[in-house]
Design a protein around this motif. Structure first.
Motif, short mmCIF file in Angstrom:
data_model
loop_
_atom_site.label_atom_id
_atom_site.label_comp_id
_atom_site.label_asym_id
_atom_site.label_seq_id
_atom_site.Cartn_x
_atom_site.Cartn_y
_atom_site.Cartn_z
N PRO A 30 -5.48 2.80 -1.30
CA PRO A 30 -5.49 1.47 -1.92
C PRO A 30 -4.58 0.49 -1.19
O PRO A 30 -3.57 0.87 -0.60
CB PRO A 30 -4.96 1.75 -3.33
CG PRO A 30 -4.05 2.92 -3.14
CD PRO A 30 -4.67 3.75 -2.04
N VAL A 31 -4.96 -0.77 -1.23
CA VAL A 31 -4.14 -1.88 -0.75
C VAL A 31 -4.14 -2.92 -1.86
O VAL A 31 -5.20 -3.24 -2.40
CB VAL A 31 -4.70 -2.50 0.55
CG1 VAL A 31 -3.95 -3.76 0.92
CG2 VAL A 31 -4.64 -1.51 1.70
N THR A 32 -2.97 -3.43 -2.20
CA THR A 32 -2.86 -4.49 -3.19
C THR A 32 -2.51 -5.79 -2.48
O THR A 32 -1.51 -5.86 -1.76
CB THR A 32 -1.79 -4.15 -4.25
OG1 THR A 32 -2.14 -2.91 -4.87
CG2 THR A 32 -1.71 -5.25 -5.31
N GLU A 34 -6.61 -5.18 -6.05
CA GLU A 34 -6.51 -3.90 -5.36
C GLU A 34 -7.86 -3.53 -4.78
O GLU A 34 -8.89 -3.65 -5.44
CB GLU A 34 -6.04 -2.79 -6.30
CG GLU A 34 -5.83 -1.48 -5.57
CD GLU A 34 -5.19 -0.41 -6.44
OE1 GLU A 34 -5.89 0.58 -6.73
OE2 GLU A 34 -4.02 -0.58 -6.82
N THR A 81 3.86 -2.99 4.47
CA THR A 81 2.54 -3.55 4.78
C THR A 81 2.72 -5.04 5.01
O THR A 81 3.23 -5.75 4.15
CB THR A 81 1.55 -3.30 3.63
OG1 THR A 81 1.51 -1.89 3.34
CG2 THR A 81 0.15 -3.77 3.99
N GLU A 109 -9.90 -0.49 -2.29
CA GLU A 109 -9.88 0.80 -1.61
C GLU A 109 -10.32 0.59 -0.16
O GLU A 109 -11.37 -0.01 0.09
CB GLU A 109 -10.82 1.80 -2.29
CG GLU A 109 -10.28 2.40 -3.55
CD GLU A 109 -9.03 3.24 -3.35
OE1 GLU A 109 -9.00 4.10 -2.44
OE2 GLU A 109 -8.07 3.03 -4.11
N LEU A 149 0.17 -1.66 8.90
CA LEU A 149 0.70 -0.56 8.09
C LEU A 149 1.83 0.08 8.90
O LEU A 149 1.58 0.77 9.89
CB LEU A 149 -0.40 0.45 7.78
CG LEU A 149 -1.67 -0.14 7.16
CD1 LEU A 149 -2.79 0.88 7.15
CD2 LEU A 149 -1.38 -0.69 5.77
N SER A 154 0.85 -1.19 0.00
CA SER A 154 0.00 0.00 0.00
C SER A 154 0.88 1.24 0.00
O SER A 154 1.86 1.30 0.75
CB SER A 154 -0.92 0.03 1.22
OG SER A 154 -1.70 1.22 1.19
#
Length: 181
Positions: free
Chosen positions: A144-146, A156, A91, A158, A130, A85
């Motif tokens: 966003p987080v992948t 991905e 992360t 949100e 995080l 992220s």
């Protein structure tokens, strides 16, 4: 055809009980009402990532956590192998374990999601850690987080930042300020 599959997946997801089913999962039988989450969904192949949220933190906070739900709609297990992220320099996947009567947070290298399994990431359970935040987590904003899965690839999502006293984190939270990474 793809939109029909997606619609069918959403309907199926909405009808399933929000309970982790795996017997070896530390959160088996734990229920989290749907009302506690937003309705954002991202998916690829048979893996669905839903309802990402985090809590707002003071601007001086160096670490935070994000929570979500994973649902493997496929016929085979898949494995969460990486997280990323732009909100944080690092992360990581974490969970809490009970050891000698004490709750302890621990980093996981991966997480297997069995076929048909739904896994809930929540305070005092699985969460995305995080570390070394690049900016403050401000209520009402998103980031966003992948998530990278061994079979499903990258997804991905949100993540919505909620108020610190949001009902979404009513299960409690652990102070991450003393964690050494």
């Amino acid at each position: 055809m793809r939109s029909l599959f997606f619609l069918g997946s959403l309907v199926t997801s909405a009808l399933l009980p929000f309970t982790v089913q795996a017997a070896d999962n530390p959160h088996a039988g734990h229920q989290m009402p749907m009302a506690h989450y937003d309705h954002a969904t991202a998916s690829t192949n048979n893996m669905h990532v839903m309802q990402g949220w985090s809590r707002a933190l003071p601007p001086t906070a160096k670490t935070g956590a994000a929570f979500l739900m994973l649902h493997n709609m496929g016929a085979e297990a898949d494995r969460l192998i990486a997280l990323e992220s732009p909100i944080a320099k690092v992360t990581e996947l974490h969970t809490h374990i009970h050891e000698n009567g004490v709750m302890k947070m621990t980093k996981l290298d991966d997480l297997i999601i069995k076929a048909g399994e739904m896994v809930i990431f929540e305070p005092s359970g699985y969460h995305l850690m995080l570390i070394d935040l690049n900016k403050a987590l401000v209520e009402g904003e998103t980031f966003p987080v992948t998530l990278t899965f061994e079979k499903a690839g990258q997804i991905e999502l949100e993540v919505t930042i909620k108020s610190p006293d949001s009902k979404a984190d009513s299960a409690g939270a652990m102070d991450h300020s003393q964690m050494h990474h």
